[in-house]
Motif scaffolding. Structure first.
Motif, PDB file in Angstrom:
ATOM      1  N   GLN A  30      -6.823   4.267   0.492  1.00  0.00           N
ATOM      2  CA  GLN A  30      -6.260   4.217  -0.851  1.00  0.00           C
ATOM      3  C   GLN A  30      -5.177   3.143  -0.942  1.00  0.00           C
ATOM      4  O   GLN A  30      -5.132   2.352  -1.877  1.00  0.00           O
ATOM      5  N   ASP A  31      -4.294   3.126   0.067  1.00  0.00           N
ATOM      6  CA  ASP A  31      -3.228   2.117   0.080  1.00  0.00           C
ATOM      7  C   ASP A  31      -3.808   0.711   0.194  1.00  0.00           C
ATOM      8  O   ASP A  31      -3.347  -0.224  -0.462  1.00  0.00           O
ATOM      9  N   GLN A  32      -4.830   0.548   0.999  1.00  0.00           N
ATOM     10  CA  GLN A  32      -5.464  -0.765   1.166  1.00  0.00           C
ATOM     11  C   GLN A  32      -6.099  -1.224  -0.145  1.00  0.00           C
ATOM     12  O   GLN A  32      -5.997  -2.393  -0.529  1.00  0.00           O
ATOM     13  N   LEU A  33      -6.755  -0.297  -0.869  1.00  0.00           N
ATOM     14  CA  LEU A  33      -7.375  -0.656  -2.142  1.00  0.00           C
ATOM     15  C   LEU A  33      -6.317  -1.004  -3.187  1.00  0.00           C
ATOM     16  O   LEU A  33      -6.504  -1.914  -4.000  1.00  0.00           O
ATOM     17  N   LEU A  34      -5.175  -0.294  -3.154  1.00  0.00           N
ATOM     18  CA  LEU A  34      -4.085  -0.597  -4.078  1.00  0.00           C
ATOM     19  C   LEU A  34      -3.516  -1.989  -3.798  1.00  0.00           C
ATOM     20  O   LEU A  34      -3.241  -2.765  -4.717  1.00  0.00           O
ATOM     21  N   LYS A  35      -3.324  -2.329  -2.532  1.00  0.00           N
ATOM     22  CA  LYS A  35      -2.755  -3.614  -2.140  1.00  0.00           C
ATOM     23  C   LYS A  35      -3.681  -4.747  -2.531  1.00  0.00           C
ATOM     24  O   LYS A  35      -3.226  -5.816  -2.956  1.00  0.00           O
ATOM     25  N   SER A  36      -4.952  -4.508  -2.349  1.00  0.00           N
ATOM     26  CA  SER A  36      -5.894  -5.594  -2.666  1.00  0.00           C
ATOM     27  C   SER A  36      -6.101  -5.737  -4.161  1.00  0.00           C
ATOM     28  O   SER A  36      -6.660  -6.719  -4.624  1.00  0.00           O
ATOM     29  N   GLY A  37      -5.698  -4.747  -4.957  1.00  0.00           N
ATOM     30  CA  GLY A  37      -5.816  -4.813  -6.393  1.00  0.00           C
ATOM     31  C   GLY A  37      -7.149  -4.329  -6.919  1.00  0.00           C
ATOM     32  O   GLY A  37      -7.468  -4.518  -8.084  1.00  0.00           O
ATOM     33  N   LEU A  38      -7.943  -3.757  -6.119  1.00  0.00           N
ATOM     34  CA  LEU A  38      -9.246  -3.256  -6.557  1.00  0.00           C
ATOM     35  C   LEU A  38      -9.102  -1.961  -7.359  1.00  0.00           C
ATOM     36  O   LEU A  38      -9.963  -1.632  -8.173  1.00  0.00           O
ATOM     37  N   VAL A  39      -8.045  -1.225  -7.128  1.00  0.00           N
ATOM     38  CA  VAL A  39      -7.831   0.056  -7.795  1.00  0.00           C
ATOM     39  C   VAL A  39      -6.428   0.037  -8.382  1.00  0.00           C
ATOM     40  O   VAL A  39      -5.495  -0.476  -7.774  1.00  0.00           O
ATOM     41  N   SER A  40      -6.298   0.636  -9.594  1.00  0.00           N
ATOM     42  CA  SER A  40      -4.973   0.714 -10.206  1.00  0.00           C
ATOM     43  C   SER A  40      -4.256   1.961  -9.696  1.00  0.00           C
ATOM     44  O   SER A  40      -4.859   2.875  -9.122  1.00  0.00           O
ATOM     45  N   ALA A  41      -2.954   2.021  -9.936  1.00  0.00           N
ATOM     46  CA  ALA A  41      -2.143   3.149  -9.476  1.00  0.00           C
ATOM     47  C   ALA A  41      -2.561   4.423 -10.186  1.00  0.00           C
ATOM     48  O   ALA A  41      -2.568   5.523  -9.596  1.00  0.00           O
ATOM     49  N   GLY A  42      -2.968   4.377 -11.441  1.00  0.00           N
ATOM     50  CA  GLY A  42      -3.399   5.549 -12.202  1.00  0.00           C
ATOM     51  C   GLY A  42      -4.689   6.140 -11.650  1.00  0.00           C
ATOM     52  O   GLY A  42      -4.843   7.359 -11.538  1.00  0.00           O
TER      53      GLY A  42
END
Length: 185
Positions: free
Chosen positions: A7-19
């Motif tokens: 989840q953290d990796q996807l957030l960092k890469s910008g593929l997933v938003s925080a919401g």
């Protein structure tokens, strides 16, 4: 570098938003709680099933023990009756003769015949003796012994005549026609 969760990796890469990450985390948390709740429900159901099977087994064991107890009581009763017959039977030489008078009686809707001496036959007719079934053979015992056997198991007593102690009735149209003692059938 410390290992980051997916989840953290996807957030960092910008593929997933925080919401979206929060929503997925909330769903994951709900599923975990639901599984835990279902597990307790399943555990409760399992406990109920186990208790039910234990009570059924206890009931079956109780019924089986009762059947064994009844069977033992029947065996003891049969042994008592056989012992009583052996102790109270008339000796063979006093009751049966090869050239004796046939005495017929029924046993399970079948006519059976014993060849008896005249004296024993008269005593049977007068109710002083009785015929009882001991296993596969027939024995002659006193009427008192037959009464005791009858109290334990009435099916063992085949012939037990009543003593004729009734006075004849004056209004009986057949009072003058007495049945002869030597009547055979």
């Amino acid at each position: 570098m410390a290992k980051l969760s997916l989840q953290d990796q996807l957030l960092k890469s910008g593929l997933v938003s925080a919401g979206q990450a929060k929503t997925v985390k909330a769903e994951k948390h709900k599923q975990a709680k639901q599984q835990q709740h279902n597990k307790t429900v399943v555990d409760d159901d399992l406990k109920v099933q186990v208790q039910k099977s234990r009570s059924e087994k206890a009931e079956n064991d109780r019924l089986l023990n009762q059947q064994h107890k009844e069977e033992d009581e029947r065996k003891q009763l049969a042994a008592q009756i056989n012992q009583f017959i052996e102790q109270n039977r008339l000796p063979q030489d006093k009751r049966i003769s090869d050239d004796g008078i046939p005495y017929r009686f029924t046993d399970n809707n079948k006519v059976k015949t014993l060849y008896l001496t005249g004296e024993v036959r008269d005593q049977l007719a007068n109710g002083r003796l009785a015929i009882v079934k001991g296993g596969q053979h027939y024995e002659i015992v006193s009427s008192e012994a037959a009464q005791k056997i009858k109290a334990r198991d009435a099916s063992c007593v085949l012939v037990l005549n009543e003593a004729n102690s009734q006075p004849s009735d004056a209004t009986d149209p057949y009072a003058g026609y007495q049945v002869p003692d030597d009547l055979t059938w």
